[in-house]
Design an enzyme around this catalytic site. Structure first.
Site, short mmCIF file in Angstrom:
data_model
loop_
_atom_site.label_atom_id
_atom_site.label_comp_id
_atom_site.label_asym_id
_atom_site.label_seq_id
_atom_site.Cartn_x
_atom_site.Cartn_y
_atom_site.Cartn_z
CB CYS A 2 1.50 -28.17 -59.06
SG CYS A 2 3.36 -27.92 -59.83
NE ARG A 27 -1.87 -28.17 -54.01
CZ ARG A 27 -1.24 -29.01 -53.32
NH1 ARG A 27 -1.41 -29.04 -52.09
NH2 ARG A 27 -0.17 -30.15 -53.59
CD1 TRP A 73 6.73 -24.26 -56.15
CD2 TRP A 73 5.76 -22.31 -56.22
NE1 TRP A 73 7.59 -23.47 -55.52
CE2 TRP A 73 7.00 -22.27 -55.29
CE3 TRP A 73 5.14 -21.10 -56.33
CZ2 TRP A 73 7.36 -21.10 -54.70
CZ3 TRP A 73 5.48 -19.95 -56.16
CH2 TRP A 73 6.62 -19.83 -55.07
CG ASN A 99 1.27 -31.67 -56.99
OD1 ASN A 99 2.22 -30.85 -57.07
ND2 ASN A 99 0.40 -32.05 -55.95
N GLY A 100 4.22 -32.68 -58.51
CA GLY A 100 5.08 -33.59 -57.99
C GLY A 100 6.48 -33.66 -58.77
CD GLU A 479 13.67 -19.07 -37.91
OE1 GLU A 479 14.34 -17.78 -38.02
OE2 GLU A 479 12.51 -18.96 -38.41
CE LYS A 483 9.62 -17.33 -37.79
NZ LYS A 483 10.18 -17.43 -38.97
CD GLU A 486 8.53 -13.49 -37.81
OE1 GLU A 486 9.19 -14.55 -38.26
OE2 GLU A 486 8.52 -12.36 -38.89
CG HIS A 502 30.61 -13.38 -20.54
ND1 HIS A 502 31.63 -13.36 -20.01
CD2 HIS A 502 30.62 -14.59 -21.07
CE1 HIS A 502 32.58 -14.48 -20.15
NE2 HIS A 502 31.78 -15.42 -20.76
CE LYS A 601 6.45 -15.59 -46.67
NZ LYS A 601 6.88 -16.21 -45.42
C1 AGP Z 1 10.73 -14.53 -41.45
O1 AGP Z 1 9.67 -15.06 -40.54
C2 AGP Z 1 10.57 -13.33 -41.81
N1 AGP Z 1 9.26 -12.96 -42.40
C3 AGP Z 1 11.62 -12.47 -42.50
O2 AGP Z 1 12.82 -12.35 -41.48
C4 AGP Z 1 12.20 -12.95 -44.03
O3 AGP Z 1 12.96 -14.45 -43.70
C5 AGP Z 1 13.20 -11.96 -44.65
O4 AGP Z 1 12.64 -10.88 -44.81
C6 AGP Z 1 13.96 -12.45 -45.75
O5 AGP Z 1 13.18 -12.96 -46.71
P1 AGP Z 1 13.49 -13.63 -47.96
O6 AGP Z 1 13.82 -15.05 -47.42
O7 AGP Z 1 12.09 -13.64 -48.96
O8 AGP Z 1 14.64 -12.99 -48.55
#
Ligand code: AGP
Length: 606
Positions: A2, A27, A73, A99-100, A479, A483, A486, A502, A601
């Site tokens: 927060c 935050r 939050w 906050n916490g 992962e 990263k 993207e 393979h 996002k």
């Molecule tokens: C990850 O870096 C991405 N932005 C994307 O893969 C994300 O994790 C995915 O769209 C799922 O989002 P969510 O966790 O909000 O469901």
């Protein structure tokens, strides 16, 4: 996470507090409020974004030049007007923002209830107002000190009372707190950018310190009352740098927030090896009876689920399947009533994940949501909720939310494992201990960022890249590869190390970068064989390995080291150098790191 604010000075407090809260909104933004002292304590608070608070202040203005503020939050209690801060004691004479997390709030609340107290909210924070009022004997500082002595956890708080107008008292116990020193006015805030347009002179309050603010300025003491001579630092960031806490991008800031995110996600949930999950309602009997775990998610959340799947299978010996939500929803899966579905989503709004979770519920499964957003759609569908406490994540590329998803799944596995009696107690103790040590281990990994930057130079001009590992290392490879893709727009694939030979090995030629993750000791030698296959074809090796791994230096062009730990926990640390690698490659390639092309996002469409 927060945001908190305080102001003492000649100007009207409310607009300054609201402006600071707006700058702290990153935050948390599910409610906001202020309290201003003007003979009496006037509290204004509203659910939702700061704009709602501003509307309220238009119709119900406050007058006064001393005040405190908060943007929330949610962690304990839904985002409602009642749960919004500031919180007062029943007399309305004492007011706090916080906050916490107060880890022992249940027992403190019970004591207060036994003494006849009535509470207006479901928050842990409200008990602080009750305690300050109870402990007050004419000295606010002493009352705050006694309150802090009773309240365990990582937090920051600010308190004010009608009985001592002209004074606010704040404490830092791990959660951040700074004092801004203006010309005849003093500001308190969770971070420097919140008040940087008022002053460039700051004192950064440290853990277990208390600060008293009056119209004469700020005095810092230890929580035990010893005077502290805190240096005043002059900040010369520009406005944009300030918003990002001095980091070049939100992504880098969020990567560096991960030690604190682990601390927050664990707070009050793991004590002496016992797990307490406040919104997980199933009992031991249910946990013992689970026949299978389904984990469903998309993107980075799916990769977090891969780790969960391994933990459930290997450690709990419980059948577990992780499925992409967009596949599961159309797969007509055979999900039975004694099966637990875990839906993981940072936003709690991803359309595919919501649909898969609904499908599982319709098929009679109990559904547990792991999500970062209190009150999100996913949390409303869920029977049980495990909130990650990563705070708002601004960068499209998810880092700290992924970290919190991992921690949440370790907690869940310990909880279910204890009920089923299927976890080796020695291993459970090691995992619990390792989780507590993790923030320190992550700090150590972050301090080695220069190595990841060095590795990025090996990769910047590549056209293709590969990530390999076995078991949990394969999940991390997935992962790391996502990263990189993207934000750097570099083509990359992740695969189990044993799969390389393979087919994909045909693509390994001179200087093709291959990232290998080597934290699983039981398959180390097998993975080294794949490394040698790559080296024999001229590929470049970037390895993620333990500090104690003496062998890897002979094979790798760069080694990104992590501290030694239980192999089961290694993904938490091993992902960090890969996040940093992706970040630095994207930076070297000159991309828009926080808002990569074509991505959003939250993906709220199919
Ligand atoms: C990850 O870096 C991405 N932005 C994307 O893969 C994300 O994790 C995915 O769209 C799922 O989002 P969510 O966790 O909000 O469901």
């Amino acid at each position: 996470m927060c945001g908190i604010m305080g102001y003492v000075g000649p100007q009207e407090a409310a607009p300054i507090l609201v402006d600071g809260l707006r700058r702290l909104e990153y935050r948390g933004y599910d409610s906001a409020g202020i309290a201003v002292s003007n003979g009496s304590i006037q509290v204004r608070k509203a659910r939702g974004k700061i704009a709602n608070l501003e509307s309220l202040l238009e119709s119900e203005p406050t007058g006064g030049s001393i005040g405190i503020g908060h943007t929330r939050w949610a962690t304990h209690g839904a985002p409602t007007d009642a749960n919004a801060h500031p919180h007062t004691d029943p007399s309305g004479e004492f007011v706090v923002v916080h906050n916490g997390i107060i880890e022992n709030f249940q027992s403190l609340k019970q004591q207060l209830l036994d003494d006849g107290a009535e509470f207006a909210s479901e928050t842990d924070s409200e008990i602080l107002a009750h305690l300050v009022a109870r402990e007050y004997d004419g000295d606010l500082v002493a009352a705050v000190r006694r309150t802090v002595a009773l309240s365990e956890g990582a937090y920051a708080m600010v308190a004010m009372t009608k009985r001592e107008p002209g004074k606010i008292v704040a404490v830092r116990k791990i959660s951040p707190l700074v004092v801004g020193l203006g010309d005849g006015e003093t500001f308190l805030a969770s971070d420097i950018p919140a008040v940087l347009h008022h002053t460039r002179d700051f004192m950064v309050i440290e853990d277990d310190e208390l600060v008293i603010v009056t119209d004469e300025g700020a005095t810092v003491e230890t929580i035990d009352g010893a005077p502290v001579d805190r240096e005043v630092v002059r900040i010369d960031w520009d406005a944009e740098q300030a918003e990002k806490g001095g980091y070049e991008h939100f992504m880098l800031k969020e990567i560096h927030e991960q030690p604190a995110v682990v601390t927050e996600t664990l707070a009050s949930r793991l004590e002496d090896g016992t797990v307490w999950l406040e919104d997980v309602g199933f009992d031991d009997e249910y946990a013992a009876d689970i026949g299978r775990v389904w984990i469903t998610a998309c993107g980075t959340a799916y990769h977090a689920g891969l780790i969960g799947q391994e933990i459930f299978r290997r450690v709990l010996r419980l059948p577990a399947n992780v499925e992409y939500a967009h596949e599961l929803r159309y797969a007509d899966p055979i999900i039975g009533p004694n099966e637990l579905t875990i839906a993981i989503s940072q936003s709690g709004e991803t359309a595919d994940t919501l649909a898969a979770a609904r499908l599982a519920v319709d098929k009679g499964s109990r559904m547990l949501a792991i999500t970062n957003v209190v009150g999100s759609t996913l949390s409303r569908y869920a029977d049980d909720i495990l909130y990650t406490r990563a705070g708002p994540e601004i960068s499209v590329a998810s880092t700290k939310a992924y970290m919190a998803m991992l921690i949440a799944q370790y907690l869940l596995a310990l909880r279910i494992g204890a009920a089923r009696g299927t976890v080796d107690s020695e291993l459970a103790a090691k995992v619990s201990h390792g989780l507590h040590l993790m923030p320190g281990a992550l700090e150590e990994v972050l301090s080695r960022e220069a190595e990841a930057e060095k590795a990025a130079h090996l990769v910047t001009d590549a056209e293709d890249m590969y990530f390999i590992g076995r078991g949990l290392d394969y999940a991390i490879a997935m992962e790391g590869s996502l990263k990189l893709k993207e934000i750097s727009y570099l083509h990359s694939e992740a695969m189990p190390a044993g799969e390389l030979k393979h087919g994909t090995l045909a693509l390994i030629t001179d200087d093709v970068p291959v990232v290998v993750i080597l934290t699983q000791r039981d398959v180390y030698d097998k993975t080294i064989s794949a490394v040698q296959e790559v080296k024999a074809r001229g590929g470049r090796i970037i390895a993620v390995a333990y500090d104690s791994d003496a062998e890897i230096a002979a094979h790798a062009d760069v080694v990104l080291r992590i501290p030694d730990m239980e192999d089961l926990l290694a993904p938490v640390a091993a992902v960090v150098p890969l996040q940093l690698l992706a970040y630095h490659v994207a930076r070297l390639r000159g991309h828009d790191i926080d808002q990569p092309r074509n991505l959003a996002k939250s993906v709220t469409v199919e």
